[in-house]
Design an enzyme around this catalytic site. Structure first.
Site, PDB file in Angstrom:
ATOM      1  N   LYS A  13      44.350  12.273  20.274  1.00  0.00           N
ATOM      2  CA  LYS A  13      44.598  12.647  21.670  1.00  0.00           C
ATOM      3  C   LYS A  13      44.325  14.128  21.923  1.00  0.00           C
ATOM      4  O   LYS A  13      43.661  14.484  22.889  1.00  0.00           O
ATOM      5  CB  LYS A  13      46.064  12.354  22.062  1.00  0.00           C
ATOM      6  N   ARG A  88      56.635  10.100  26.359  1.00  0.00           N
ATOM      7  CA  ARG A  88      56.774   9.435  25.070  1.00  0.00           C
ATOM      8  C   ARG A  88      57.967   8.483  25.044  1.00  0.00           C
ATOM      9  O   ARG A  88      58.213   7.838  24.033  1.00  0.00           O
ATOM     10  CB  ARG A  88      57.011  10.491  24.010  1.00  0.00           C
ATOM     11  N   ARG A 127      44.711  17.158   8.709  1.00  0.00           N
ATOM     12  CA  ARG A 127      44.613  18.006   9.901  1.00  0.00           C
ATOM     13  C   ARG A 127      44.969  19.457   9.601  1.00  0.00           C
ATOM     14  O   ARG A 127      45.911  19.751   8.885  1.00  0.00           O
ATOM     15  CB  ARG A 127      45.545  17.457  10.980  1.00  0.00           C
ATOM     16  N   ARG A 160      50.390  21.733   9.798  1.00  0.00           N
ATOM     17  CA  ARG A 160      51.653  21.652  10.516  1.00  0.00           C
ATOM     18  C   ARG A 160      52.760  21.173   9.594  1.00  0.00           C
ATOM     19  O   ARG A 160      52.544  20.314   8.749  1.00  0.00           O
ATOM     20  CB  ARG A 160      51.507  20.685  11.698  1.00  0.00           C
ATOM     21  N   ARG A 171      57.388   9.719  12.074  1.00  0.00           N
ATOM     22  CA  ARG A 171      56.753   9.835  13.398  1.00  0.00           C
ATOM     23  C   ARG A 171      56.148   8.508  13.827  1.00  0.00           C
ATOM     24  O   ARG A 171      56.196   8.141  15.007  1.00  0.00           O
ATOM     25  CB  ARG A 171      55.696  10.945  13.382  1.00  0.00           C
TER      26      ARG A 171
HETATM   27  P1  ADP Z   1      51.476  14.127  17.400  1.00  0.00           P
HETATM   28  O1  ADP Z   1      50.895  13.452  18.584  1.00  0.00           O
HETATM   29  O2  ADP Z   1      50.470  14.379  16.334  1.00  0.00           O
HETATM   30  O3  ADP Z   1      52.731  13.491  16.881  1.00  0.00           O
HETATM   31  P2  ADP Z   1      52.521  16.353  19.017  1.00  0.00           P
HETATM   32  O4  ADP Z   1      51.995  17.707  18.843  1.00  0.00           O
HETATM   33  O5  ADP Z   1      52.224  15.622  20.259  1.00  0.00           O
HETATM   34  O6  ADP Z   1      51.967  15.581  17.744  1.00  0.00           O
HETATM   35  O7  ADP Z   1      54.116  16.345  18.807  1.00  0.00           O
HETATM   36  C1  ADP Z   1      54.746  17.003  17.740  1.00  0.00           C
HETATM   37  C2  ADP Z   1      56.252  16.838  17.818  1.00  0.00           C
HETATM   38  O8  ADP Z   1      56.729  17.466  19.014  1.00  0.00           O
HETATM   39  C3  ADP Z   1      56.761  15.401  17.916  1.00  0.00           C
HETATM   40  O9  ADP Z   1      56.925  14.818  16.651  1.00  0.00           O
HETATM   41  C4  ADP Z   1      58.103  15.589  18.650  1.00  0.00           C
HETATM   42  O10 ADP Z   1      59.104  16.063  17.776  1.00  0.00           O
HETATM   43  C5  ADP Z   1      57.773  16.700  19.618  1.00  0.00           C
HETATM   44  N1  ADP Z   1      57.288  16.174  20.927  1.00  0.00           N
HETATM   45  C6  ADP Z   1      56.051  16.339  21.457  1.00  0.00           C
HETATM   46  N2  ADP Z   1      55.961  15.742  22.661  1.00  0.00           N
HETATM   47  C7  ADP Z   1      57.169  15.166  22.896  1.00  0.00           C
HETATM   48  C8  ADP Z   1      57.711  14.390  23.948  1.00  0.00           C
HETATM   49  N3  ADP Z   1      56.989  14.058  25.041  1.00  0.00           N
HETATM   50  N4  ADP Z   1      59.006  13.994  23.838  1.00  0.00           N
HETATM   51  C9  ADP Z   1      59.763  14.304  22.783  1.00  0.00           C
HETATM   52  N5  ADP Z   1      59.312  15.027  21.732  1.00  0.00           N
HETATM   53  C10 ADP Z   1      58.031  15.457  21.786  1.00  0.00           C
END
Ligand code: ADP
Ligand code: ZN
Length: 218
Positions: A13, A88, A127, A160, A171
């Site tokens: 994404k 999410r 990554r 990360r 996750r």
């Molecule tokens: P990925 O899509 O690779 O899991 P992101 O960078 O989107 O990575 O998210 C990293 C972390 O940030 C998630 O595991 C969560 O802890 C937090 N996070 C990101 N977006 C949200 C969201 N919309 N709601 C709750 N937590 C979020």
């Protein structure tokens, strides 16, 4: 164009969001990037969010929703926007719906990246991110020209914290239990478009451009 990118972690994404936003001049809003920035700057939100992120759990809805609604109200979204990693949970989707009703800016489309678990694992473990500009690389799929150094800004590449195997497993579990149901939520609103997250960046980019054109979004 007003878009949401939905899919499991590692679906591509963020990488796709970067190319699409550049092509169409959309405002890119990634809750993951915003949260990492908040953690880096030690803000009150960042301090609260860090423990959840390190475990691979979701940060509380109120924190992420506030980040997004604030941006929607204050930034220039006249050319459109792209939400990446938000919503999410069903609660976040409902908050977003309400905010967009108030702004009279309904979503055009939610692109769902259906992705095989083996693709997810390979992508996440390999990554690497630029510490200065956030650009995304992958040790074998999108290698930087010089190992460990960003092609764009010469910044240092890092892995990360949450891209470690144990956290990745959590996750994926969290995605399946809390986020996946949004596929049905947006399907019911007739704005869901499913694509394969297993394609490479350019292949998927051209598929998306094609379908956006055909449906008159651009
Ligand atoms: P990925 O899509 O690779 O899991 P992101 O960078 O989107 O990575 O998210 C990293 C972390 O940030 C998630 O595991 C969560 O802890 C937090 N996070 C990101 N977006 C949200 C969201 N919309 N709601 C709750 N937590 C979020
Ligand atoms: Zn960089």
């Amino acid at each position: 164009m007003k878009l949401v990118l939905l899919g499991p972690p590692g679906a591509g994404k963020g990488t796709q969001a970067a190319v699409l936003c550049k092509e169409y001049n959309l405002l890119h809003m990634s809750t993951g990037d915003l949260l990492r920035e908040a953690v880096k700057n030690n803000t009150a939100q960042g301090i609260q969010a860090k423990a959840y992120m390190d475990r691979g759990d979701l940060v509380p809805d109120e924190i992420v929703a506030a980040m997004i609604t604030e941006k929607l109200k204050n930034e220039d979204v006249s050319a459109g926007f792209m939400l990446d990693g938000f919503p999410r949970t069903k609660k976040q989707a409902e908050i977003l719906d309400q905010a967009l009703i108030e702004l009279a800016m309904p979503l055009d489309r939610v692109v769902y990246f259906a992705t095989k678990e083996e693709t997810i694992l390979t992508r996440l473990t390999g990554r690497r991110i630029c510490r200065s500009c956030g650009r995304i690389f992958h040790v074998t799929n999108i290698p930087s020209k010089k190992e460990g150094i960003c092609d764009g800004c010469q910044g240092e590449l890092y892995q990360r914290n949450d891209d470690k195997e144990e956290t990745i497993k959590n996750r994926i579990k969290v995605y399946n239990s809390q986020t996946k149901e949004l596929i049905d939520y947006y399907q019911a609103k007739n704005i869901l478009q499913q694509v394969s997250g297993d394609m490479d960046v350019n292949e998927l980019f051209s598929v998306l451009k094609d379908t956006f054109k055909k449906s008159g979004l651009i």
